[in-house]
Structures are given as structure tokens and as C-alpha cells.
Design an enzyme around this catalytic site. Structure first.
Site, PDB file in Angstrom:
ATOM      1  N   LYS A   1       0.908  -1.303  -0.095  1.00 10.52           N
ATOM      2  CA  LYS A   1      -0.220  -0.087   0.096  1.00 10.52           C
ATOM      3  C   LYS A   1       0.952   1.185   0.132  1.00 10.52           C
ATOM      4  CE  LYS A   1      -1.845   2.609   3.392  1.00 10.52           C
ATOM      5  NZ  LYS A   1      -1.955   3.986   2.854  1.00 10.52           N
TER       6      LYS A   1
ATOM      7  N   GLU B   1      10.776   0.744   9.791  1.00  9.21           N
ATOM      8  CA  GLU B   1      11.591   1.815   9.458  1.00  9.21           C
ATOM      9  C   GLU B   1      10.968   3.208  10.025  1.00  9.21           C
ATOM     10  OE1 GLU B   1      13.555   4.618   8.706  1.00  9.21           O
ATOM     11  OE2 GLU B   1      13.287   4.036   6.622  1.00  9.21           O
TER      12      GLU B   1
ATOM     13  N   CYS C   1      13.512  10.252   6.835  1.00 11.81           N
ATOM     14  CA  CYS C   1      13.460   9.889   8.071  1.00 11.81           C
ATOM     15  C   CYS C   1      14.818  10.112   8.698  1.00 11.81           C
ATOM     16  CB  CYS C   1      13.058   8.402   8.176  1.00 11.81           C
ATOM     17  SG  CYS C   1      14.019   7.460   7.042  1.00 11.81           S
TER      18      CYS C   1
ATOM     19  N   GLU D   1      10.964  15.020  15.833  1.00 10.64           N
ATOM     20  CA  GLU D   1      10.849  15.004  14.559  1.00 10.64           C
ATOM     21  C   GLU D   1      10.080  16.118  13.931  1.00 10.64           C
ATOM     22  OE1 GLU D   1       9.968  11.246  12.532  1.00 10.64           O
ATOM     23  OE2 GLU D   1      11.769  11.651  11.187  1.00 10.64           O
TER      24      GLU D   1
END
Lengths: 293, 329, 485
Positions: free
Chosen positions: C190, C264, C298, C395
Site C-alpha cells: 500500500k 523503519e 527519516c 521530528e
């Protein structure tokens, strides 16, 4: 007149010391014949907390030891265990093993320590390597210890599960907090004495006796524990470990092994509690005309 | 270390050089000289990556035309051959002022660059055009002569009317670590230049590493260079973008530290428009538009001009060009 | 001759990549069992270009029934064909996909830029070639797995459910699909809802390649679609790349099941500049570290640590470099920083800019022009921040850098490791022994020394701690998709 035997007091092992549980509680497991094994510390969540603090404190120094030195120390543990073989055989028998089985278990445990002692300075050669990236960079991957590992020891054995689970964890350079077999706790504390006399720095291995159910949650939810190693086939326990582990994404390793099996050892038990680190650095003049061959 | 006359005169090798006048020329009285062994380190792979970013800039339409005209106007049209004669130099000077007269409104080149013996001829030929005369000197291209010979060489060129002096550094001395010798020599030539602007050729192809290029750039600028220049054109590799980039960063750092603006001249190997435009992109993004004039940036080249002219004509006419339609020289 | 002191202003004319060769349908269905099928709900959603908010195509919204259909197709393909196929034949299919992707690389690059807001220079030079190379790399592993795991019995897992993010849409699809196929698994993938198009184009290539029906299934949709994959009981493996928060939800959902997982997740990676570093290259590394892909990375080097003795110099150089960055049309070949992927993400970034200012940090933004329509954010840096500032701890996933200074190596190691994350780190110094000291002690899965944000199919990637577990890329990336005995 027969001499009165001096009984051993079983304590727990935290930070290289042998305190009693801070809770002051004890329990008295019995063997199949109904004989009491002794008054064993019923450790509390605060003991878990103290053990994790001790393990974290020990981690830096242990992980930075030369792999060769860690190998020597693991070998030393094997030597010390060999020297106290009789005591372990006696304890295993008291906990219900036949003499032959007890002798076998101790022998396998010693050999397993020697096996993992040999791995310490070979792991990164076998499990890591240079990655041939397409750009002008030198790139290599090596395994590094994870940190503090929580060990829920095999509940069906007193010694071999404990040793088989601890050895790869510390061979990798981790420190650990171990919950011993609840009903078969004797060898765990005697093994702690072996560790304590084998140049293993205090805090690298911490061993707690008591109720797995009680201690699992504080250990598996502890934000400063990096991984949990579990031996056993209880689906509910495994499920709760996995759920407890989520909050800081602990790595959960489940080994349903029979640790007496000679094949229940290998490199992957070490690398399972290591993280792979990949490092890049530029290389000048790759593919340039200056090569001398 | 403070760069004062009194201090420098206390060091034997600096005796006899009038630093005061240089300081005045730089519009400042004191600034510190760094320890050149501590010049910033350069990571070559990082430089290559940075350069590839400039090479990926796509310069189109008006930006391209503007860039090409700038490039033309920044060329030091050069002949540096043993067989050079006044006849050859005269023809080159005519070309310098008349690049492609069928297309009116083109700029001239910035300068012509010749050997000292040709300066007088060149000076006469370009009179009234605004084109400068640059002369190589200091026993170009090897520079293997004593200082007094180099000074005489320079004096000859300046006396003959050179507006600019392109000196070479002593690469042998540099590579053997005698940075003070190199510094001193540049400062001495600078003295001899008088009003002429001094370009210091590092001959980067012989310095090999970018660390050396950076160190030599620093030495040249602190010793008084008005321009730093990559190469003589006699040694390969010459003005690679990596080398020029390293020198541009040195120029920027020098400006930040001292407030003094120094020019840049890549020379050798920039033979087509695309390379010239990439160089201009690099100057624009590393130093800024202040440097985008021929007062501060030059191309040392002989064949670049015609390629730029062909590109200009192609852009204007939409038709690919033939070299038969563009005069050589 | 140009007049002296004439103010030169040389601006690059627009250089847009042509879109003539791009072939996009108006509507995309689900790719299940080798066929394009309408979603059960009949619902479609728009995929838009974040640079101008224009609709690119409408994309099917898969629900549980569609996911079930896809998993069944994957199971059937696994049992009947893919797990039985000679590994060397499997390899050839994957090679073929790699080649077909290479042939259509330009089309992929343009669609990626249109759909994700990513600049064409990066999609053309980084995303698409790396994606192709990833397939090429893993293809070769298919018939060599016994060499990857000596003394172990290697077998495939079955059906892998894969959920990928919007920051590197095609590349993440490649990172997921290639190793899964090489190890003999089948896939239900997906893509993220804002960036489905290149995954759907990849489905077209997979169709063209003749890969047996059902081996790869692409189901598009939102979080509910992803949840349906995670919760489907016939999925053997979940591979997820995305936020740490969602990673934890997934991990909770699959606790107590047989599903293997690799995650991840997020990061707040330290990029450390020591005083002896090659400073100009370090500045470039800082720029690459935080402004690559608009900071939607990331492993972005979002926490900059500069040794105090060079801090002023580095910050001055960095600001100068930031001012030469071109923010604008992602399709323009000269653009350095493209559009923020979505309005939602822009809102997140802007909220952090406010938080940073409210915390008393000093904000600096590049003085570049920014297009008036579309979602854009200027390259931003914050100084006067502390380890305890929220903008240092959390983040942001945008072009926002925080700068802290430090005095000693020990201090910076401690500060760099003082985070729940552990994805990546950067170290800049000229001294070899110092590099190894730092790279060894930094608790991160990828450490770049004197470089940053480099990727390669052969190089394992993945994090420590809350940045997830498992590795993608390289030999170690195979482990996520195999059962070992």
C-alpha cells in the site's frame, strides 16, 4: 556425632553484589518429593529497577572491552563452572534431576560457555562486511551490542537455559537483567557466584529470583531495556511481552528451544541481540588513473 | 600573528620588502597572517559532489545569452608560444576587439595575454579599445629562476605597458614545504608590479591535491595577489571545476576575514560554452554576483571565444554553426 | 566592454523538465491478481500536485474486502507458483522489472516530482536510479540465499504486507518489493495516499513484465487500508516505513500473532561538525542532510552540532549557502528545494516554526523567493536552542535545522545519543582516529563520516531504538523476509 551442615542463603545478584530483595519477601519452592529448596528471594519490581540501573551502568564499559577480552572472560566463566561442577550437580539433583542428567546438564552448560567464548572476537568478521557501494565511498557494516537485555530465563531448567540465554547476550557485549526459573532457582544464584569470581564486571549480568509474572511487566515495559529474550511456549506470556515491548520498541526474541540440544547454539543467538551499524566514508580518486597496478 | 611591518622586518626573509605600501594598497593597515600549514582541509569527494550540482544547473534562454556575453567579456585571449611573433600577436589583438563583427553589439574580450617580449606590440594594437594587456612573467611557465631574474622579467613587462602581470609560483619550493619562500616571492613581485594588477598562477596540475590548492591560494592572497589563477596552460590537468571551486572558496574566506576582494582566473581546458557557463554558475553561487564582471573573473583561454560566439549565433538564429564562419586567431 | 560597477543580476531562466512523455490515466483502480479491479466501495480519492494543488488523477480507495482479495491472490500465487519456482527463474523476473524501470526512468522521475513535490534533480538522479538498482541488486540474491545465511535453512515467509510512506514513494516500493520477491514471498503493498502514482506505474511495469498474477498486488488507500493489511490474519509479515507513532500501533496490533515485522521509523539525527573538519564540504553536508527532499527524510540530519571554535564560521557559511538554494517548481531542473508534500505536512512544519520561536530560539530563513501557490517552506534554521527544546527533540520532517554548539567530543557524543531515536548520524572531522571514536559510539544504524544522506542497494539501512528494527538493503536486508532454521 554428625556435624551440623551450614545451609546456604540464596540472595539475588545486582551490580556485582549479593543483596537480599529490597522487598524483604521470600518464597520456598519445593522439589517433586516435596522437599523445600530453601528460602529464595521473591524479588520485586524495585529490584528489577535497580538491576536495570546496574546493567545500564555496566553496559558502556563492557561493550567497549576488546572482543578478545570478552572472550577470555567467558572462557573464565566456563573454567569456574567446571571447578564448581559438583555443587551444580548437587543442586540439580536436589531440584529433581537424576545424577546422570545433572552431570550432562552441567557439562553442556560448560561447553556452551566455551562455545560462546570463542565467538566473541569472530562475530563481526562473520556477520558484518564491506558493502560495495557504487559511489566513491568506503562502506562497512558491523554488529554492535544493543544495550540492556532483559532475559526471561527458561522456566523448565535451572542451569542450561540460564547459561544458554546469558552467554550469547554478554558475548555480544550487552549487559542483562535475568529473571531466573521460578521453581528451579538454585543454580541461578550459584551461577551468579561463578560470574562474580570470573572477572565479569559487576552489573553486566544481574540475576533476580522470584515470580516471572510479577517481574516481567516492569522489565518488559522498562524504557531503558533494549531487548527481551524469552524462552518458553506460553502464548499468553509471549503476547504480553510483545505488548509491553511496544512503548520503546524493544526487540523481542523468542526461543522455544530445548537448550540441552547440542544444536541450540549459534551465531544468530548473538546477532539477535545486536544492532547492525553501517558506516560510510568518502574515498578519494576511486577509479582514477593513479592506480599502481 | 599580526601582519605589521615591524614584525615582518624582524624576520630575515622579509627584509627589504615594503609591506607598508602593500597594506595601503589593500586599504587596511593590519591583518593577521594565518599559519599556512593550518589551511582548511578539503575533502575531494565532497568537492566533486558540490561541483556536480553546478554542472546540473540548466541555463536557458535569456540567462544563457547573458551568460555567454559575460563569458566573452571575461576572456583573456591568450597566445603563449615560443613561436609567437609580433605578426601573430597583432592579429590576435585585432580579433580581441572585433570578435565577430557580422554580429554588432558584442562585447570585446577582457584582455590579451602574451609573453613580456610581446607586450609593447600588444599594447599598441589594443590602444583605445579598453582591452587590457596581460603579460606572463617570473620565468613563465616553470618559474625556475632566481628572484632577481623574476623581478627583472616583471619590470620589463610593466615598463612595456602591461596592465596585468600573470606570475607563476615556485611549485618546487611549495611542495618542499617552503611556504615562506613562496609567500616572499609573491610579495616581491607584487611590489614590482606597481599599478599593474597581479595574477598569481598556482599551476594546480603540479600541486596535485586540493589541500595544496587551498594552501597555495591562501599564501598567494595573503602575499598580495589581486587575482589567483589556476594554471599556465602548459600542464594537465588545468582548470578543472574542482580546482576552481576550491580556489573560489578560498577567495570567499579571504574576503570574510580581511574584507579584501580577490579575483579568479581559471585557465586552460575551458574550451566550450557549456564549461564556461558552469564556471559562471559556480562563481555566482559561491561568491555572488559581485564577481560576475571581468574586473574579478577571467577565463584564460584561446579557443573558448569562438565556441561562445557560435553558441550566441546558434541561439539567435536557431541554426547550428560551423567553425568556418568564425575567424581563428 | 561592460561598464565597471554595473550591478550584475544573473537569474536562471525557467528550465522545466518536459512532461510530454508522461502517460497518466485519469483514474487508477487496484492492482490485484494481475488485473486492474474497481474498489469494492466504488470510492476514489484525488492525488494532487502539491506544487500547484492541481489534481493529477483519482485513485481507488481499498477497503477490507479489497485487501482480503489482494491477500488471497497473493496467497494463491505464493502457494501455487512463486514458492515453487526455481530461484534462478525468480531472479530473472526481478531483473526484468529492473530493466523495464530503467527504460521508463524519465517518466517515473517526472511523475514522482508531480505527485510528491520532489525536485526533478533528485527524482531523476537519486530516487529512480536507486529504485531500479535495488531491484537489480536483489534479483541476484534470489538463487544465492544459502550463501547469505551459512549453516541455516532458509525459507520464505509467505505473504508480505507492506506499507510505505510518501517521502520516497517509488524508492520505498522498491526497497520493500525487491527483497520480498527475491526471497520467494508474494506482496500486498500500500503506497501512501498522497503519493500513489509511481507505485501504480510500477504495477503497470509488473504487468508488462509478465510476473505471475498475484505475486505483487498494489492496493491504494488511507490508513484504514493499511490497517486492513496489518490485521489480515493470512499476512505473514508486515514491513512498514513511516512514523514511530504508527509503527507502535502496528506493533501492538500484531503482538501475539505469528506475523514477523520490520519497522523503519522516525529519527532526529545528529550531524556533528568538529573544528578540524573540511568546513566547506561539511556545510554542503549540512545542506544535504537537512534540505534534501525538503527535509522529508527519516534520517535527515536535523540536529546540527558545531564545535564552538568554528560555530560562527560554519553558521555564516551555512547561511550564505542557504541563500543560494532555489526554492520553487519541482519540475524545474534548477530547483533545489521543491514543494512540501501536503497541506497537512506544511501545517505541521509551520506549527514547529511557531513552537521554536515561542521557545525563544532565533529563526533564520533563506531569503529566496517562494512560489505563491502550492505548499512551500523556506529553508530554515534555529540557533539559540537547547537540548530540551521541543524543536530539538521532536521530528519535524521538513527543511528545519536546529543548531547547538559543543565544546568536547565526549559532550557531543552524549548529546547526540540523548534521544529515543537512533536512525542515523553524521560526523565531520579530518582526523581518522576521531572519526572512529565517534562512529563507534554513536547509537545509530547508519553513520555518515564526512558525507551525509548517501544510499545504496548494497548498504543496509535501519535504526536503533525507536527508529525501528530490521534492515533494508544489502545482505542484511534479506533477513526481514526469510525464515531461518
Amino acid at each position: 556425632m554428625a556435624r551440623l551442615e551450614v545451609l546456604k542463603t540464596y540472595k539475588i545478584y545486582i551490580g556485582g553484589k549479593f543483596p537480599r530483595t529490597e522487598s524483604g519477601r521470600y518464597y520456598s519452592p519445593k522439589n517433586a518429593k516435596g522437599e523445600a529448596l530453601g528460602n529464595i528471594c521473591l524479588s520485586s519490581r524495585k529490584d528489577v529497577r535497580n538491576a536495570v540501573v546496574a546493567a545500564r551502568k555496566a553496559f558502556g564499559g563492557w561493550s567497549e572491552r576488546a572482543a578478545f577480552n570478552r572472550g577470555q572472560i567467558l572462557y573464565r566463566i566456563g573454567e569456574m563452572l567446571e571447578g564448581r561442577k559438583a555443587q551444580f550437580i548437587e543442586e540439580l539433583q536436589l531440584q529433581g534431576a537424576t545424577k546422570a542428567k545433572a552431570e550432562k546438564e552441567v557439562a553442556v552448560a560448560i561447553d556452551r560457555l566455551i562455545y560462546y567464548a570463542g565467538w566473541c572476537d569472530k562475530v563481526s568478521q562473520v556477520s558484518g562486511g564491506v558493502n560495495p557501494v557504487a559511489s566513491s565511498h568506503f562502506n562497512f557494516s558491523v554488529n554492535e551490542p544493543m544495550g540492556v537485555v532483559g532475559v526471561a530465563a527458561d522456566q523448565s531448567t535451572s542451569l542450561i537455559g540460564l547459561v544458554s540465554q546469558i552467554a550469547p547476550v554478554i558475548a555480544a557485549g550487552n549487559s542483562c537483567v535475568v529473571i531466573a526459573a521460578e521453581e528451579l532457582p538454585l543454580c541461578s544464584i550459584t551461577f551468579a557466584e561463578v560470574l562474580n569470581s570470573s572477572d565479569v564486571p559487576g552489573g553486566v549480568v544481574n540475576i533476580l529470583t522470584g515470580s516471572l509474572d510479577e517481574m516481567l511487566k516492569p522489565m518488559a515495559t522498562h524504557m531503558d531495556v533494549n531487548a527481551i529474550v524469552y524462552t518458553g511456549n506460553d502464548a499468553e506470556t509471549l503476547n504480553s511481552i510483545q505488548e509491553f515491548a511496544v512503548e520503546n520498541l524493544k526487540r523481542v526474541r523468542h526461543y522455544p528451544q530445548d537448550w540441552m540440544d547440542a544444536k541450540a547454539q549459534g551465531l544468530h543467538y548473538i546477532t539477535d541481540v545486536m544492532e547492525l551499524k553501517t558506516t560510510w566514508h568518502p574515498i578519494e580518486n576511486i577509479g582514477g588513473a593513479t592506480s599502481s597496478y | 600573528m599580526i601582519f605589521t611591518e615591524a614584525f615582518l622586518r624582524s624576520i630575515p626573509i622579509f627584509v627589504g620588502i615594503n609591506y607598508q605600501s602593500m597594506a595601503k594598497k589593500k586599504g587596511t593597515t593590519t591583518f593577521s597572517i594565518p599559519d599556512f600549514t593550518q589551511s582548511p582541509r578539503i575533502d575531494k569527494v565532497g568537492v566533486e559532489e558540490r561541483v556536480s550540482r553546478f554542472q546540473k544547473r540548466s541555463i536557458k534562454k535569456e540567462a544563457k545569452m547573458q551568460g555567454l556575453r559575460m563569458a566573452l567579456n571575461m576572456i583573456d585571449l591568450t597566445t603563449l608560444e615560443g613561436k609567437d611573433t609580433p605578426g601573430k600577436v597583432k592579429q590576435m589583438c585585432f580579433k580581441a576587439a572585433h570578435l565577430h563583427d557580422v554580429h554588432p553589439g558584442l562585447p570585446t574580450v577582457a584582455a590579451v595575454c602574451v609573453y613580456p617580449s610581446m607586450v609593447a606590440t600588444a599594447k599598441k594594437e589594443v590602444e583605445g579599445t579598453g582591452i587590457k594587456v596581460a603579460s606572463v612573467s617570473t620565468a613563465f611557465p616553470a618559474g625556475q629562476a632566481p628572484l632577481d631574474v623574476k623581478i627583472t622579467d616583471t619590470k620589463f613587462a610593466v615598463d612595456a605597458g602591461a596592465d596585468e602581470i600573470d606570475m607563476v609560483i615556485s611549485r618546487g619550493k611549495f611542495l618542499s614545504g617552503e611556504y615562506n619562500f613562496v609567500f616572499d616571492e609573491i610579495a616581491a613581485i607584487k611590489e614590482e608590479c606597481g599599478k599593474a594588477r597581479l595574477k598569481v598562477i598556482l599551476e594546480t596540475g603540479e600541486l596535485v591535491t586540493l589541500d595544496n590548492v587551498r594552501r597555495a591560494s591562501d599564501i598567494a592572497m595573503y602575499a598580495g595577489a589581486d587575482f589567483i589563477k589556476t594554471s599556465t596552460g602548459k600542464i594537465q590537468p588545468a582548470a578543472t571545476m574542482q580546482v576552481t571551486y576550491t580556489m573560489l572558496e578560498a577567495i570567499r574566506d579571504f574576503k570574510l576575514k580581511t574584507g579584501i576582494q580577490v579575483g579568479m582566473k581559471p585557465a586552460g581546458g575551458i574550451s566550450n560554452s557549456k564549461l564556461a557557463l558552469h564556471n559562471l554558475v559556480m562563481v555566482n553561487e559561491v561568491l555572488g554576483s559581485e564577481w560576475l564582471t571581468n574586473e574579478w573573473f577571467r577565463f584564460g583561454a584561446s579557443s573558448l571565444a569562438n565556441d561562445v560566439l557560435m553558441q550566441i549565433m546558434k541561439t539567435e538564429t536557431g541554426v547550428y554553426q560551423s567553425s568556418d564562419y568564425f575567424s581563428i586567431d | 566592454m561592460a561598464k565597471k560597477n554595473e550591478k550584475i543580476n544573473w537569474e536562471y531562466a525557467p528550465a522545466p523538465e518536459s512532461t510530454g512523455h508522461v502517460n497518466l490515466k485519469e483514474q487508477y483502480d487496484l492492482f490485484i491478481d494481475g488485473k486492474w479491479v474497481k474498489p469494492d466501495s466504488g470510492k476514489y480519492f484525488d492525488s494532487t500536485n502539491p506544487a500547484n494543488k492541481k489534481k493529477l488523477a483519482s485513485v481507488a480507495h481499498a477497503n477490507e474486502k479489497d485487501v482480503d482479495k489482494a491477500v488471497k491472490a497473493a496467497r494463491k500465487a505464493y502457494t501455487n507458483i512463486w514458492s515453487k519456482m526455481e530461484p534462478s527463474e525468480r531472479a530473472k523476473y526481478i531483473y526484468r522489472i529492473a530493466r523495464l524501470m530503467q527504460e521508463r526512468a524519465r517518466e517515473f522521475a517526472v511523475i514522482e516530482s508531480l505527485d510528491a513535490g520532489k525536485v526533478i534533480r533528485e527524482s531523476r538522479d537519486v530516487d529512480v536510479p536507486l529504485a531500479c538498482n535495488h531491484f537489480f541488486y536483489y534479483a541476484g540474491w534470489a538463487d544465492k540465499l544459502e550463501y547469505a545465511f551459512p549453516n541455516r535453512e532458509v525459507s520464505s515467509l509467505g505473504v508480505a504486507g507492506q506499507i510505505i510512506p510518501w517521502n520516497f514513494p517509488l524508492l520505498m516500493a522498491a526497497w520493500k518489493i525487491a527483497p520480498a520477491l527475491a526471497t520467494g514471498n508474494t506482496v500486498v503493498l500500500k503506497p501512501a495516499e498522497t503519493t500513489s502514482l509511481t507505485a501504480l506505474k510500477l504495477a503497470e511495469i509488473i504487468e508488462e513484465s509478465g510476473l505471475p498474477a498475484g505475486v505483487v498486488n498494489i492496493v491504494t488507500g488511507y490508513g484504514d487500508t493499511g490497517a486492513a493489511i496489518v490485521n489480515h490474519e493470512d499476512v505473514d509479515k508486515i514491513a512498514f516505513t513511516g512514523s514511530t507513532a504508527v509503527g507502535k500501533i502496528i506493533q501492538k496490533a500484531i503482538a501475539g500473532t505469528h506475523k514477523k515485522s520490520t519497522l523503519e521509523l522516525g529519527g532526529k539525527s545528529a550531524n556533528i561538525i568538529l573544528d578540524d573538519a573540511p568546513l566547506d564540504q561539511a556545510v554542503e553536508g549540512i545542506v544535504n542532510g537537512i534540505f534534501f527532499n525538503q527535509g522529508h527524510v527519516c534520517c535527515a540530519g536535523s540536529r546540527l552540532f558545531v564545535q564552538e571554535s568554528v560555530a560562527d564560521q560554519v553558521i555564516e557559511k551555512l547561511k550564505h549557502r542557504m541563500n543560494s538554494l532555489i526554492v520553487g517548481d519541482p519540475l524545474d531542473k534548477n530547483t533545489d528545494i521543491g514543494a512540501i508534500n501536503s497541506k497537512e505536512q506544511l501545517d505541521v512544519i509551520n506549527s514547529y516554526l511557531k513552537i521554536g520561536q515561542a521557545e525563544g530560539a532565533t529563526m533564520y530563513q533563506a531569503d529566496c523567493a517562494v512560489p505563491s501557490s502550492g505548499y512551500y517552506c523556506r529553508p530554515t534554521l534555529f540557533t539559540d536552542v537547547a537540548q530540551s527544546s521541543r524543536i530539538v527533540q521532536e521530528e519535524i520532517f521538513g527543511p528545519v535545522l536546529t543548531i547547538q554548539t559543543f565544546r568536547t567530543v565526549d559532550e557531543v557524543i552524549q548529546k547526540a545519543n540523548n534521544t529515543p531515536y537512533g536512525l542515523a548520524a553524521g560526523v565531520w572531522t579530518d582526523k581518522g582516529s576521531r572519526i572512529f571514536n565517534l562512529t563507534t559510539k554513536l547509537r545509530a544504524g547508519v553513520v555518515w563520516a564526512n558525507t551525509y544522506n548517501k544510499f545504496d542497494p548494497t548498504s543496509p539501512f535501519g535504526g536503533y531504538k525507536e527508529s525501528g528494527f530490521g534492515r533494508e538493503g544489502g545482505l542484511h536486508g534479506l533477513e526481514a523476509y526469510v525464515k531461518l532454521n
